[in-house]
Enzyme design. Sequence first.
Site, mmCIF file in Angstrom:
data_model
loop_
_atom_site.group_PDB
_atom_site.id
_atom_site.type_symbol
_atom_site.label_atom_id
_atom_site.label_comp_id
_atom_site.label_asym_id
_atom_site.label_seq_id
_atom_site.Cartn_x
_atom_site.Cartn_y
_atom_site.Cartn_z
ATOM 1 N N THR A 121 2.840 7.310 21.522
ATOM 2 C CA THR A 121 3.600 6.133 21.101
ATOM 3 C C THR A 121 5.024 6.319 21.615
ATOM 4 O O THR A 121 5.417 7.421 22.011
ATOM 5 C CB THR A 121 3.643 5.992 19.577
ATOM 6 N N ASP A 149 2.007 -10.001 11.106
ATOM 7 C CA ASP A 149 1.404 -11.182 11.721
ATOM 8 C C ASP A 149 1.668 -11.218 13.224
ATOM 9 O O ASP A 149 0.777 -11.561 14.019
ATOM 10 C CB ASP A 149 1.943 -12.443 11.056
ATOM 11 N N TYR A 169 1.673 12.837 3.961
ATOM 12 C CA TYR A 169 0.709 12.430 4.980
ATOM 13 C C TYR A 169 -0.525 13.326 4.951
ATOM 14 O O TYR A 169 -1.668 12.838 4.944
ATOM 15 C CB TYR A 169 1.360 12.490 6.363
ATOM 16 N N ASP A 185 -2.039 -6.747 2.823
ATOM 17 C CA ASP A 185 -1.480 -5.427 2.509
ATOM 18 C C ASP A 185 -2.599 -4.570 1.926
ATOM 19 O O ASP A 185 -3.104 -4.860 0.841
ATOM 20 C CB ASP A 185 -0.336 -5.582 1.508
ATOM 21 N N VAL A 186 -3.003 -3.516 2.632
ATOM 22 C CA VAL A 186 -4.146 -2.718 2.182
ATOM 23 C C VAL A 186 -3.866 -1.965 0.884
ATOM 24 O O VAL A 186 -4.802 -1.509 0.219
ATOM 25 C CB VAL A 186 -4.614 -1.722 3.261
ATOM 26 N N LYS A 188 -4.485 12.266 4.075
ATOM 27 C CA LYS A 188 -5.589 12.380 5.021
ATOM 28 C C LYS A 188 -6.687 13.326 4.521
ATOM 29 O O LYS A 188 -7.871 13.128 4.835
ATOM 30 C CB LYS A 188 -5.065 12.831 6.388
#
Length: 268
Positions: A208, A41, A173, A67-68, A177
């Site tokens: 990042t 949030d 990961y 939450d996907v 993908k």
Amino acid sequence: MSQILTGSAIITGAGSGIGQATSVALARHGIQKIALVDVNDAGLQTTTDLIREEHTDKTEVLIIVADVSDETSVAQAVRTAVKNFGRIDIALNIAGIPGPLKPSTDVSLEEFRKVIDVNMTGMWLCQREELRQMLLQEAVQVRPGVKSRGVIVNMASIFGLSGAAPYTPAAPYNTSKHGVMAITRNDANTYAKDDIRINAVCPGYIKTATMEAAVSQGGAMRREIEKVPMGRLANPEEVAEAIIFLASPMSSFMTGAALVVDGGYTAN
């Protein structure tokens, strides 16, 4: 800046990184109504502030904490967006997590499942709900002779097209993908006849704080960046602009495609 987008959009992973940069880009390029979706949030509030800085009264922003990886949460998020906006013209499924960077022999089942649940199953849950809504919508003309019920862009990766280097193992990961690309291509073929386009963006290494620290420390990540012909990390905004292209009528004859944004890494 010319406005190349119209209508309303929903974007997951909007609270940080590429999702945050893309949310701002959506408003910059003309989207009038945006549903920002994330589990964070505070991140969504920050994204909203960034949009407001550029587009004080031009863009309606709807914050949805969801939450996907949760089916009910995803369905509710899409319903909320449609209730407020009437339709979804653009859906961007950006939410994802990196997962552990270690050999498969050291990865727990829980770690593997978590990455798959968010990156692949979560993306599919979002796309399923978005498709259900888009199929109900009237097709609108986006350029002469071309109509659209909606456009979907999914977040894949260069490691959804190839394997990682042996010194940067990330089976959860990479598996997730590759799955994103499979789902994207499958549904792109299925729903092209319904005037719905589905594509994926495949970024390389992104700037990042965590990635910059890893590169500065040398080792595996420094070796990876040395393989990038452009010799640097991508800014999130650079990937965001590629996503905007896929979401716009400029890519109206593209579906089932993988747009690589990696500074030349996969061509090296």
